[in-house]
Design a protein around this motif. Structure first.
Motif, PDB file in Angstrom:
ATOM      1  N   GLN A  90     -64.516   8.523   7.225  1.00 41.44           N
ATOM      2  CA  GLN A  90     -64.502   9.484   6.132  1.00 41.44           C
ATOM      3  C   GLN A  90     -63.420  10.553   6.275  1.00 41.44           C
ATOM      4  N   ASN A  91     -62.527  10.333   7.213  1.00 31.62           N
ATOM      5  CA  ASN A  91     -61.380  11.226   7.384  1.00 31.62           C
ATOM      6  C   ASN A  91     -60.087  10.417   7.425  1.00 31.62           C
ATOM      7  N   HIS A 227     -72.152  13.948  -1.573  1.00 26.75           N
ATOM      8  CA  HIS A 227     -70.794  13.418  -1.469  1.00 26.75           C
ATOM      9  C   HIS A 227     -69.976  14.286  -0.516  1.00 26.75           C
ATOM     10  N   SER A 228     -69.185  13.634   0.291  1.00 24.89           N
ATOM     11  CA  SER A 228     -68.281  14.360   1.185  1.00 24.89           C
ATOM     12  C   SER A 228     -66.987  14.640   0.445  1.00 24.89           C
ATOM     13  N   GLY A 229     -66.662  15.885   0.263  1.00 23.76           N
ATOM     14  CA  GLY A 229     -65.432  16.240  -0.416  1.00 23.76           C
ATOM     15  C   GLY A 229     -65.627  16.439  -1.901  1.00 23.76           C
ATOM     16  N   PRO A 230     -64.694  17.118  -2.560  1.00 20.90           N
ATOM     17  CA  PRO A 230     -64.780  17.398  -3.996  1.00 20.90           C
ATOM     18  C   PRO A 230     -64.506  16.151  -4.831  1.00 20.90           C
ATOM     19  N   GLU A 231     -64.450  16.345  -6.155  1.00 17.34           N
ATOM     20  CA  GLU A 231     -64.123  15.245  -7.064  1.00 17.34           C
ATOM     21  C   GLU A 231     -62.887  14.514  -6.553  1.00 17.34           C
ATOM     22  N   ILE A 232     -62.944  13.189  -6.550  1.00 17.35           N
ATOM     23  CA  ILE A 232     -61.875  12.402  -5.937  1.00 17.35           C
ATOM     24  C   ILE A 232     -60.746  12.150  -6.939  1.00 17.35           C
ATOM     25  N   ILE A 233     -59.521  12.345  -6.468  1.00 23.19           N
ATOM     26  CA  ILE A 233     -58.336  12.229  -7.316  1.00 23.19           C
ATOM     27  C   ILE A 233     -57.268  11.354  -6.663  1.00 23.19           C
ATOM     28  N   LEU A 235     -55.354   8.905  -3.522  1.00 24.96           N
ATOM     29  CA  LEU A 235     -55.666   7.677  -2.799  1.00 24.96           C
ATOM     30  C   LEU A 235     -56.537   7.961  -1.583  1.00 24.96           C
ATOM     31  N   GLU A 236     -56.205   9.004  -0.827  1.00 20.17           N
ATOM     32  CA  GLU A 236     -57.026   9.326   0.341  1.00 20.17           C
ATOM     33  C   GLU A 236     -58.441   9.722  -0.080  1.00 20.17           C
ATOM     34  N   ASP A 237     -58.562  10.438  -1.193  1.00 20.15           N
ATOM     35  CA  ASP A 237     -59.890  10.792  -1.705  1.00 20.15           C
ATOM     36  C   ASP A 237     -60.721   9.539  -1.971  1.00 20.15           C
ATOM     37  N   ALA A 292     -54.126   4.438 -10.560  1.00 18.09           N
ATOM     38  CA  ALA A 292     -53.465   3.603  -9.556  1.00 18.09           C
ATOM     39  C   ALA A 292     -54.084   3.801  -8.184  1.00 18.09           C
ATOM     40  N   ALA A 293     -54.376   5.042  -7.821  1.00 19.87           N
ATOM     41  CA  ALA A 293     -55.001   5.324  -6.529  1.00 19.87           C
ATOM     42  C   ALA A 293     -56.384   4.705  -6.455  1.00 19.87           C
ATOM     43  N   ALA A 294     -57.158   4.838  -7.528  1.00 17.83           N
ATOM     44  CA  ALA A 294     -58.512   4.293  -7.548  1.00 17.83           C
ATOM     45  C   ALA A 294     -58.503   2.772  -7.450  1.00 17.83           C
ATOM     46  N   TYR A 295     -57.588   2.129  -8.181  1.00 17.50           N
ATOM     47  CA  TYR A 295     -57.519   0.669  -8.151  1.00 17.50           C
ATOM     48  C   TYR A 295     -57.133   0.172  -6.756  1.00 17.50           C
ATOM     49  N   GLN A 296     -56.183   0.856  -6.128  1.00 19.72           N
ATOM     50  CA  GLN A 296     -55.780   0.413  -4.794  1.00 19.72           C
ATOM     51  C   GLN A 296     -56.935   0.548  -3.804  1.00 19.72           C
ATOM     52  N   ALA A 297     -57.634   1.677  -3.833  1.00 17.60           N
ATOM     53  CA  ALA A 297     -58.753   1.877  -2.909  1.00 17.60           C
ATOM     54  C   ALA A 297     -59.864   0.860  -3.163  1.00 17.60           C
ATOM     55  N   TYR A 298     -60.073   0.511  -4.431  1.00 17.00           N
ATOM     56  CA  TYR A 298     -61.081  -0.504  -4.756  1.00 17.00           C
ATOM     57  C   TYR A 298     -60.713  -1.846  -4.116  1.00 17.00           C
TER      58      TYR A 298
END
Length: 582
Positions: A90-91, A227-233, A235-237, A292-298
């Motif tokens: 998670q880091n 949830h750990s951390g704020p709203e995710i925006i 790629l790292e989020d 793009a960040a969300a799709y890559q992390a998925y």
């Protein structure tokens, strides 16, 4: 002709024409957003491939296989094996900017005395040190066991299974489908029970993660995890949020027990986004980068094939799987290619916009693909594994109907084209699998929902959430009203859980497996109801019904409450970002 305006000019223009004001023509906006996706992001992953030092003798400060193992996208001779090296999940994962060799092996037995294939893949930083091994040359309809090793560390053991050969005689199959697992709303007890079932595969229909910051989206029974951390925006989020969900022991157990076939809905990026259009309050540039960040992390966290590797803000996820001669699964993406929700989204009466014959939920290419698959299918059953409510569902009144603009009711022409095609082929073997709405429903699919004598063309089984919405109840305050307004809807239940399907050439059986609570661990699972669909034009038949021990029988909630909760969550986000909420 190629447009020669520089990228920053496109960004400036699209940002000035804010989405909230809706001043920009949709087609122009999407074209411009596409330019941003291509120019500013390009092949996000491809640009960083191949330039990493390889750590040939890895040593880890902590156990690296914290997110477990998974398999997916099974074929008759192939399956994808997945893991990710993440000693500090998670880091950012806790891995250095190097590539690490990961050995894998697949065997006929769980003791690995009969290893049939093995190899080594590089876990690279550009994919968050995830590994996607496409094992080929396997035998059809067979159980296998697999594991990974990096340095001196061994992963957990996973079990997977290939599909029967296309066209092969198959007498039965059993699978489960699930969706909507808001981490804060409850514990993943449903996955604990799912892992103990005898299943051939699992289908996940979306909302695998949620994007909200801590306690922005609050369930009626209260949030029990954070949830750990704020709203995710960024790629790292998104990577950290996937890792938080993936760290859950029950979810890891369900992944390790069966091959999964996955698709997404909206919360893998942001609530109710449509194509390149965000919910509210973001510029085109910001949202395209976010998508793009969300799709890559998925991709990084799912057992997907290279054919689904993202290209900037685009990712091919719709695909099909054939289970012998028994069933053809069309796994759909109703989020990435859709027109914007009509009437400003939400729960609205039908309008000229929502009924526009040119509107699409799937995009033209995916619609053509689906209809071609249905037209050429030789299987006993044809399945649409997708996200949002397909059948008509009025939750207003008989004289003032209201429908969800985010579901197929907001894209009636798109639904009608599929219905007309099915009618033209005289098909009666259509099964729609649905998630999204955090409740269980069972529906007859009709050629005309406003005609009680209209032909039944199939059935829709809507699965409840794993946790989203909290504990739930057997009925809600508006249940009887909605069922009365929609006679083709045969069942409703608001407990959490999943649906187990047993399929033979003649019959489709759906067991609604539910829990009385999710706000504390340890709930028992039971079958609230079972429905059977046979291809005889008589529609769904309820063959079993049970009382759920320890569950709330009636709640004061109504259908609109889910939309209100999302609206409150978004207001909290806007205020945190310093945006005036009107």
């Amino acid at each position: 002709m190629k447009d020669e305006r520089p990228m920053d000019e496109w960004i400036k223009k699209l940002t000035e024409d804010s989405l909230e004001k809706r001043k920009l023509d949709r087609r122009k906006f999407l074209a411009g957003a596409g330019k941003i996706a291509g120019l500013s992001l390009g092949l996000t992953i491809a640009q960083s491939i191949g330039a990493f030092e390889v750590n040939a003798a890895p040593r880890f400060k902590n156990y690296p296989f914290t997110l477990g193992v998974a398999s997916g996208d099974p074929l008759s001779d192939s399956v994808v094996l997945w893991t990710r090296l993440a000693p500090d999940p998670q880091n950012g994962g806790g891995m250095p900017d190097q590539a690490f060799p990961v050995k894998w092996e697949i065997a006929n037995d769980e003791n690995f005395t009969k290893v049939i294939q093995h190899g080594t893949e590089l876990a690279q930083p550009n994919l968050a040190h995830s590994v996607h091994v496409e094992v080929e040359g396997l035998k059809p309809n067979k159980v296998y066991y697999y594991r990974f090793r990096s340095g001196s560390e061994n992963s957990p053991i996973g079990k997977t299974k290939t599909l029967p050969e296309k066209g092969a005689e198959v007498s039965s199959m059993t699978f489960a489908f699930a969706s909507c697992q808001q981490y804060e709303h409850g514990y993943y007890t449903a996955f604990q029970h799912m892992a103990e079932e005898e299943l051939d595969l699992v289908i996940h229909l979306g909302d695998y993660i949620y994007e909200y910051g801590p306690n922005e989206y609050v369930s009626p029974s209260g949030n029990v995890r954070a949830h750990s951390g704020p709203e995710i925006i960024t790629l790292e989020d998104y990577r950290n949020r996937h890792a938080q969900y993936r760290s859950d022991a029950n979810l890891k157990a369900a992944h390790a027990a069966f091959p999964w076939v996955v698709t997404w809905d909206d919360h893998e990026v942001e609530n109710n986004y449509a194509n390149m259009i965000p919910e509210k309050g973001q510029s085109a540039e910001a949202f395209v980068k976010r998508r793009a960040a969300a799709y890559q992390a998925y991709y990084e966290h799912m057992p997907l094939r290279r054919s689904s590797l993202p290209h900037g803000a685009d990712m091919l996820l719709y695909r099909d799987f054939t289970y012998g001669n028994l069933a053809a699964f069309n796994v759909m993406d109703t989020r990435q290619y859709r027109d914007d929700q009509a009437n400003g989204d939400g729960s609205k009466p039908p309008s000229e916009e929502s009924m526009d014959p040119n509107r699409t939920l799937t995009g033209q290419e995916q619609e053509d693909w689906l209809l071609s698959n249905l037209g050429n299918s030789k299987t006993h059953w044809n399945i649409l594994a997708q996200q949002v409510f397909f059948a008509q569902r009025n939750y207003g009144t008989s004289t003032a109907p209201r429908y969800s603009m985010d579901a197929w009711d907001g894209y009636t022409a798109s639904r009608q084209r599929i219905t007309d095609f099915v009618q033209s082929k005289d098909m009666n073997n259509i099964i729609v699998l649905t998630g999204d709405v955090h409740a269980s429903w069972a529906c007859d699919l009709k050629a005309d929902y406003n005609d009680s004598a209209s032909k039944v063309i199939g059935a829709e089984f809507v699965g409840t959430s794993i946790t989203s919405g909290g504990n739930g109840a057997d009925k809600r305050a508006d249940t009887d009203k909605i069922l009365g307004l929609n006679p083709h809807i045969k069942f409703f239940n608001d407990y959490r859980g999943y649906v187990r399907c047993t399929v033979t050439p003649e019959e489709w059986r759906a067991d609604y497996r539910v829990l009385p609570f999710v706000t504390s661990p340890g709930a028992d699972i039971s079958t609230r109801a079972s429905f059977v669909y046979q291809k005889d034009q008589t529609g769904l038949k309820q063959v079993d019904s049970n009382v759920v021990p320890a569950g709330v029988k009636l709640s004061a909630e109504v259908e609109e409450d889910r939309n209100r909760a999302h609206g409150k969550a978004h207001e909290k986000q806007m205020k945190k970002n310093g945006i005036l909420v009107q």
